[in-house]
Write a protein that holds these residues in place. Structure first.
Motif, short mmCIF file in Angstrom:
data_model
loop_
_atom_site.label_atom_id
_atom_site.label_comp_id
_atom_site.label_asym_id
_atom_site.label_seq_id
_atom_site.Cartn_x
_atom_site.Cartn_y
_atom_site.Cartn_z
N MET A 34 46.99 55.93 12.00
CA MET A 34 46.34 56.17 10.71
C MET A 34 45.06 55.36 10.56
O MET A 34 44.07 55.86 10.02
CB MET A 34 47.31 55.87 9.58
N LEU A 35 45.07 54.12 11.05
CA LEU A 35 43.86 53.32 10.96
C LEU A 35 42.73 53.92 11.79
O LEU A 35 41.59 53.98 11.34
CB LEU A 35 44.14 51.88 11.41
N GLU A 36 43.05 54.35 13.00
CA GLU A 36 42.01 54.95 13.84
C GLU A 36 41.50 56.25 13.24
O GLU A 36 40.29 56.51 13.22
CB GLU A 36 42.55 55.19 15.25
N ALA A 37 42.40 57.08 12.72
CA ALA A 37 41.99 58.35 12.12
C ALA A 37 41.14 58.13 10.87
O ALA A 37 40.11 58.79 10.68
CB ALA A 37 43.22 59.20 11.79
N SER A 38 41.56 57.19 10.03
CA SER A 38 40.79 56.95 8.81
C SER A 38 39.45 56.29 9.12
O SER A 38 38.45 56.58 8.47
CB SER A 38 41.59 56.13 7.80
N GLN A 39 39.41 55.42 10.11
CA GLN A 39 38.13 54.81 10.48
C GLN A 39 37.17 55.86 11.03
O GLN A 39 35.99 55.89 10.68
CB GLN A 39 38.33 53.71 11.51
N ARG A 40 37.68 56.76 11.85
CA ARG A 40 36.85 57.83 12.40
C ARG A 40 36.30 58.72 11.28
O ARG A 40 35.12 59.05 11.24
CB ARG A 40 37.67 58.65 13.40
N ALA A 41 37.16 59.09 10.33
CA ALA A 41 36.72 59.93 9.21
C ALA A 41 35.71 59.19 8.34
O ALA A 41 34.73 59.78 7.86
CB ALA A 41 37.93 60.36 8.37
N THR A 42 35.91 57.90 8.16
CA THR A 42 34.99 57.10 7.37
C THR A 42 33.62 57.04 8.03
O THR A 42 32.58 57.22 7.37
CB THR A 42 35.55 55.67 7.20
N GLU A 43 33.59 56.79 9.32
CA GLU A 43 32.32 56.72 10.05
C GLU A 43 31.59 58.05 10.00
O GLU A 43 30.38 58.10 9.78
CB GLU A 43 32.56 56.28 11.49
N GLU A 44 32.33 59.16 10.16
CA GLU A 44 31.70 60.48 10.09
C GLU A 44 31.10 60.73 8.71
O GLU A 44 29.99 61.25 8.59
CB GLU A 44 32.72 61.57 10.42
N ALA A 45 31.82 60.35 7.66
CA ALA A 45 31.32 60.55 6.30
C ALA A 45 30.06 59.73 6.06
O ALA A 45 29.09 60.21 5.46
CB ALA A 45 32.40 60.18 5.28
N LEU A 46 30.06 58.50 6.53
CA LEU A 46 28.89 57.65 6.33
C LEU A 46 27.71 58.07 7.18
O LEU A 46 26.56 58.03 6.74
CB LEU A 46 29.25 56.19 6.61
N ASP A 48 27.03 61.00 8.10
CA ASP A 48 26.57 62.31 7.68
C ASP A 48 25.57 62.22 6.52
O ASP A 48 25.03 63.22 6.08
CB ASP A 48 27.77 63.17 7.27
N ARG A 49 25.34 61.03 6.03
CA ARG A 49 24.42 60.81 4.92
C ARG A 49 23.09 60.31 5.44
O ARG A 49 23.04 59.36 6.20
CB ARG A 49 24.97 59.75 3.95
N PRO A 50 22.00 60.96 5.03
CA PRO A 50 20.70 60.46 5.47
C PRO A 50 20.36 59.14 4.78
O PRO A 50 20.70 58.94 3.61
CB PRO A 50 19.72 61.55 5.07
N VAL A 51 19.74 58.26 5.51
CA VAL A 51 19.32 56.97 4.96
C VAL A 51 17.82 56.83 5.17
O VAL A 51 17.32 57.01 6.28
CB VAL A 51 20.05 55.79 5.65
N PHE A 52 17.10 56.55 4.10
CA PHE A 52 15.67 56.33 4.17
C PHE A 52 15.41 54.89 3.80
O PHE A 52 15.90 54.41 2.77
CB PHE A 52 14.90 57.24 3.19
N THR A 53 14.65 54.21 4.61
CA THR A 53 14.23 52.86 4.25
C THR A 53 12.72 52.85 4.11
O THR A 53 12.02 53.40 4.96
CB THR A 53 14.67 51.82 5.30
N VAL A 54 12.26 52.27 3.03
CA VAL A 54 10.83 52.18 2.79
C VAL A 54 10.51 50.76 2.31
O VAL A 54 11.35 50.08 1.74
CB VAL A 54 10.32 53.21 1.76
N GLU A 55 9.29 50.37 2.55
CA GLU A 55 8.84 49.05 2.10
C GLU A 55 8.79 49.04 0.57
O GLU A 55 8.51 50.07 -0.05
CB GLU A 55 7.44 48.76 2.67
N PRO A 56 9.05 47.89 -0.03
CA PRO A 56 9.06 47.82 -1.50
C PRO A 56 7.78 48.33 -2.16
O PRO A 56 7.84 48.98 -3.21
CB PRO A 56 9.26 46.34 -1.79
N ASP A 57 6.63 48.08 -1.54
CA ASP A 57 5.37 48.48 -2.18
C ASP A 57 5.13 49.99 -2.16
O ASP A 57 4.29 50.49 -2.91
CB ASP A 57 4.19 47.73 -1.56
#
Length: 89
Positions: A34-46, A48-57
């Motif tokens: 269960m830990l391995e399955a939930s960790q795998r699902a958690t990583e896939e969910a995270l 799958d989300r785009p992340v944009f990083t920009v400078e504060p200015d």
């Protein structure tokens, strides 16, 4: 190694049986399975989300451009008036 903490869940008996069967097939105990399955699902969910990083200015101008309506132009007009392949008959 960090101390582990408990994680408790309630599950229907038939789901527990299904989990136990799958864990046994893989040679694992229920907890490890269960830990391995939930960790795998958690990583896939995270991931799958785009992340944009920009400078504060440039953060505010970046958000302003995202929120601004598109400016009319020929490419946009063509895109908006072209039928989708699944609509063309």
């Amino acid at each position: 190694m960090p101390k582990s903490v408990p994680l408790n869940i309630r599950v229907k008996p038939e789901v527990r049986t299904l989990i136990d069967r799958a864990a046994e097939l893989l040679g694992k105990n229920r907890t490890d399975f269960m830990l391995e399955a939930s960790q795998r699902a958690t990583e896939e969910a995270l991931l799958d989300r785009p992340v944009f990083t920009v400078e504060p200015d440039i953060h505010a101008p970046f958000l302003a451009r995202l929120d601004a309506p598109p400016q009319p132009n020929e490419r946009l007009r063509r895109t908006m008036t072209t039928k989708a392949p699944w609509d063309a008959a």
